[in-house]
Design a protein around this motif. Structure first.
Motif, PDB file in Angstrom:
ATOM      1  N   VAL A  32      22.535 -32.604  68.440  1.00 15.94           N
ATOM      2  CA  VAL A  32      22.070 -31.243  68.345  1.00 15.94           C
ATOM      3  C   VAL A  32      22.983 -30.324  69.142  1.00 15.94           C
ATOM      4  CG1 VAL A  32      20.158 -29.690  68.859  1.00 15.94           C
ATOM      5  CG2 VAL A  32      19.707 -31.996  67.976  1.00 15.94           C
ATOM      6  N   GLN A  33      23.386 -30.732  70.330  1.00 15.99           N
ATOM      7  CA  GLN A  33      24.183 -29.893  71.203  1.00 15.99           C
ATOM      8  C   GLN A  33      25.633 -29.758  70.729  1.00 15.99           C
ATOM      9  OE1 GLN A  33      23.876 -31.188  75.246  1.00 15.99           O
ATOM     10  NE2 GLN A  33      21.782 -30.423  75.479  1.00 15.99           N
ATOM     11  N   SER A  34      26.132 -30.755  69.988  1.00 15.66           N
ATOM     12  CA  SER A  34      27.537 -30.727  69.586  1.00 15.66           C
ATOM     13  C   SER A  34      27.768 -29.947  68.296  1.00 15.66           C
ATOM     14  CB  SER A  34      28.061 -32.162  69.419  1.00 15.66           C
ATOM     15  OG  SER A  34      27.349 -32.817  68.372  1.00 15.66           O
ATOM     16  N   GLU A  35      26.708 -29.401  67.695  1.00 15.74           N
ATOM     17  CA  GLU A  35      26.870 -28.638  66.461  1.00 15.74           C
ATOM     18  C   GLU A  35      27.670 -27.363  66.742  1.00 15.74           C
ATOM     19  OE1 GLU A  35      24.117 -26.383  63.078  1.00 15.74           O
ATOM     20  OE2 GLU A  35      23.208 -27.470  64.759  1.00 15.74           O
ATOM     21  N   THR A  36      28.659 -27.095  65.896  1.00 16.06           N
ATOM     22  CA  THR A  36      29.510 -25.919  66.067  1.00 16.06           C
ATOM     23  C   THR A  36      29.063 -24.823  65.102  1.00 16.06           C
ATOM     24  OG1 THR A  36      31.394 -27.301  66.707  1.00 16.06           O
ATOM     25  CG2 THR A  36      31.874 -25.046  66.011  1.00 16.06           C
ATOM     26  N   VAL A 109      37.892 -22.347  68.886  1.00 18.92           N
ATOM     27  CA  VAL A 109      36.593 -22.880  69.298  1.00 18.92           C
ATOM     28  C   VAL A 109      36.322 -22.484  70.749  1.00 18.92           C
ATOM     29  CG1 VAL A 109      35.215 -24.957  69.660  1.00 18.92           C
ATOM     30  CG2 VAL A 109      36.748 -24.799  67.679  1.00 18.92           C
ATOM     31  N   TYR A 110      35.139 -21.899  70.986  1.00 14.76           N
ATOM     32  CA  TYR A 110      34.690 -21.505  72.322  1.00 14.76           C
ATOM     33  C   TYR A 110      33.421 -22.294  72.653  1.00 14.76           C
ATOM     34  CZ  TYR A 110      37.892 -17.520  72.019  1.00 14.76           C
ATOM     35  OH  TYR A 110      39.006 -16.726  71.909  1.00 14.76           O
ATOM     36  N   THR A 111      33.258 -22.626  73.920  1.00  6.15           N
ATOM     37  CA  THR A 111      32.081 -23.364  74.370  1.00  6.15           C
ATOM     38  C   THR A 111      31.397 -22.589  75.484  1.00  6.15           C
ATOM     39  OG1 THR A 111      33.120 -25.491  73.841  1.00  6.15           O
ATOM     40  CG2 THR A 111      31.220 -25.533  75.322  1.00  6.15           C
ATOM     41  N   VAL A 112      30.118 -22.312  75.280  1.00  8.74           N
ATOM     42  CA  VAL A 112      29.303 -21.687  76.331  1.00  8.74           C
ATOM     43  C   VAL A 112      28.545 -22.795  77.039  1.00  8.74           C
ATOM     44  CG1 VAL A 112      27.443 -20.063  76.821  1.00  8.74           C
ATOM     45  CG2 VAL A 112      29.106 -19.534  75.021  1.00  8.74           C
ATOM     46  N   GLU A 113      28.781 -22.914  78.322  1.00  8.63           N
ATOM     47  CA  GLU A 113      28.170 -23.976  79.127  1.00  8.63           C
ATOM     48  C   GLU A 113      27.219 -23.360  80.152  1.00  8.63           C
ATOM     49  OE1 GLU A 113      29.579 -27.881  81.671  1.00  8.63           O
ATOM     50  OE2 GLU A 113      30.854 -26.100  81.652  1.00  8.63           O
ATOM     51  N   ASP A 114      25.932 -23.707  80.015  1.00  2.23           N
ATOM     52  CA  ASP A 114      24.932 -23.271  80.990  1.00  2.23           C
ATOM     53  C   ASP A 114      24.738 -24.416  81.988  1.00  2.23           C
ATOM     54  OD1 ASP A 114      22.852 -22.297  82.450  1.00  2.23           O
ATOM     55  OD2 ASP A 114      21.500 -21.980  80.755  1.00  2.23           O
ATOM     56  N   THR A 115      25.225 -24.225  83.197  1.00  5.18           N
ATOM     57  CA  THR A 115      25.198 -25.304  84.187  1.00  5.18           C
ATOM     58  C   THR A 115      23.828 -25.476  84.837  1.00  5.18           C
ATOM     59  OG1 THR A 115      26.000 -23.753  85.863  1.00  5.18           O
ATOM     60  CG2 THR A 115      27.647 -25.071  84.699  1.00  5.18           C
ATOM     61  N   ASP A 116      22.835 -24.686  84.444  1.00  6.53           N
ATOM     62  CA  ASP A 116      21.468 -24.837  84.967  1.00  6.53           C
ATOM     63  C   ASP A 116      20.593 -25.635  84.012  1.00  6.53           C
ATOM     64  OD1 ASP A 116      21.953 -23.359  87.295  1.00  6.53           O
ATOM     65  OD2 ASP A 116      21.654 -21.477  86.219  1.00  6.53           O
ATOM     66  N   GLY A 117      21.211 -26.470  83.211  1.00  3.81           N
ATOM     67  CA  GLY A 117      20.439 -27.349  82.351  1.00  3.81           C
ATOM     68  C   GLY A 117      20.380 -26.919  80.909  1.00  3.81           C
ATOM     69  N   GLY A 118      21.091 -25.873  80.567  1.00  7.97           N
ATOM     70  CA  GLY A 118      21.046 -25.402  79.183  1.00  7.97           C
ATOM     71  C   GLY A 118      21.959 -26.153  78.249  1.00  7.97           C
ATOM     72  N   ASN A 121      27.153 -25.280  74.106  1.00  9.98           N
ATOM     73  CA  ASN A 121      27.037 -24.818  72.730  1.00  9.98           C
ATOM     74  C   ASN A 121      28.395 -24.316  72.270  1.00  9.98           C
ATOM     75  OD1 ASN A 121      23.896 -24.672  72.092  1.00  9.98           O
ATOM     76  ND2 ASN A 121      24.206 -24.035  74.216  1.00  9.98           N
ATOM     77  N   LYS A 122      28.838 -24.830  71.111  1.00 12.06           N
ATOM     78  CA  LYS A 122      30.174 -24.506  70.607  1.00 12.06           C
ATOM     79  C   LYS A 122      30.105 -23.455  69.495  1.00 12.06           C
ATOM     80  CE  LYS A 122      32.369 -28.940  71.657  1.00 12.06           C
ATOM     81  NZ  LYS A 122      33.133 -30.086  71.107  1.00 12.06           N
ATOM     82  N   PHE A 123      31.120 -22.591  69.502  1.00 13.70           N
ATOM     83  CA  PHE A 123      31.232 -21.544  68.494  1.00 13.70           C
ATOM     84  C   PHE A 123      32.669 -21.498  67.995  1.00 13.70           C
ATOM     85  CE2 PHE A 123      27.969 -20.381  71.507  1.00 13.70           C
ATOM     86  CZ  PHE A 123      26.901 -20.008  70.702  1.00 13.70           C
TER      87      PHE A 123
END
Length: 324
Positions: A32-36, A109-118, A121-123
């Motif tokens: 689910v998390q690796s979906e672009t 490809v850009y990746t938004v990383e939420d380091t508080d447990g989120g 997510n790739k775009f």
């Protein structure tokens, strides 16, 4: 003994089933998390990556790694990669990373990383130019045909319409050549409206196609009037030039013919050469004086040849000398 063996077998089976369930759940979560997701931007505009960063997080791009990050307690403060300097910020309301002043080479490809447990997510970003406006040329009244053309860009399509009906469509991966379509107005559909539309995934431009001819295939009245005015102007210019040439020719001819009769012009003179013999003065003949030609002969009695200029107004004095 058999009873103890049965309990061990049951415990082993239960452990295996529990391990299988945990393994399946863990394997499905990264999927689910690796979906672009696909996002599109326009050159010169801004784009927000639709994933929240609550307290701290990073924005990563391709092989560059982290290009921006937010630290806990420093909301809105980000560290920038030089290439993206002054172009990335974190929206304080939506908590989205926003990239401004987009360029074609920002795609990737850009990746938004939420380091508080989120999680991550790739775009995949694709950047487009705004599509150009189509041009209508070659409006041929004899065949009622026009040509629509447009500059070719990434994923641009050119479509011709009759009303809402698509007549033709074209596109090409070769960005070095323009796109073009022929559009012919049919007599039975003469009252329909025609248009050409250029479009890409983020913009479109529409231009109407004028009717180049009448329903029966003849040129429009407006076209005929305009063409008639053009022919009339050309004819007037040609006649004016011809009259000017004729007038100039007449003027030059009169000037040449009238030049000898003009008293203000210098009288034409001829140089003649003659041998003269002075006449001996008779005893009873009175000596004439005051004639320059005779006076010069008296001073030079041995002179037998004279070169002189003869003019018409001096011919009356020619009887004083003998040119024989």
């Amino acid at each position: 003994m058999n009873h103890l063996f049965g309990w061990r077998w049951l415990a082993s089976l239960t452990f295996m089933l529990l391990y299988f369930d945990i393994d399946v759940l863990c394997a499905s979560q990264p999927t689910v998390q690796s979906e672009t997701r696909q996002v599109k931007g326009v050159v010169g505009q801004s784009l927000s990556f639709p994933e929240r960063v609550n307290k701290s997080g990073n924005l990563l791009h391709g092989d560059l790694g982290s290009i921006a990050n937010v630290y806990p307690g420093k909301e809105g403060k980000i560290t920038l990669e030089k290439r993206f300097e002054n172009r990335i910020h974190l929206n304080s309301v939506t908590r989205y990373f926003t990239l401004s002043d987009l360029k074609i080479d920002d795609a990737g490809v850009y990746t938004v990383e939420d380091t508080d447990g989120g999680g991550k997510n790739k775009f995949e970003l694709t950047v487009y130019n705004v599509v150009s406006k189509p041009q209508v040329t070659g409006c041929d009244s004899s065949s009622c045909r026009a040509v629509c053309s447009v500059d070719n860009e990434k994923e641009v399509t050119l479509t011709s319409y009759r009303g809402e009906e698509i007549l033709n469509q074209t596109s090409s991966p070769d960005l070095t050549t323009d796109l073009s379509l022929y559009l012919e107005v049919e007599g039975k559909n003469y009252n329909s409206t025609y248009s050409c539309v250029a479009a890409n995934p983020i913009s479109n431009e529409t231009v109407p196609v004028p009717k180049c001819c009448s329903k029966d295939g003849h040129p429009n009245d407006a076209d005929s009037d305009e063409r008639g005015r053009g022919i009339l102007i050309i004819a007037v210019i040609c006649v004016s030039v011809a009259l000017g040439m004729v007038g100039l020719a007449i003027y030059l001819k009169k000037r040449r013919n009238g030049q000898p009769k003009d008293s203000s012009q210098k009288v034409q003179v001829d140089i003649v050469y003659a041998t003269i013999t002075p006449k001996k003065q008779a005893d009873n003949q009175e000596e004439r004086t005051g004639v320059p030609e005779l006076d010069s002969l008296r001073d030079k009695p041995k002179l037998t040849s004279v070169y002189d200029t003869l003019q018409s107004h001096r011919m009356a004095a020619s009887g004083d000398v003998d040119t024989a």
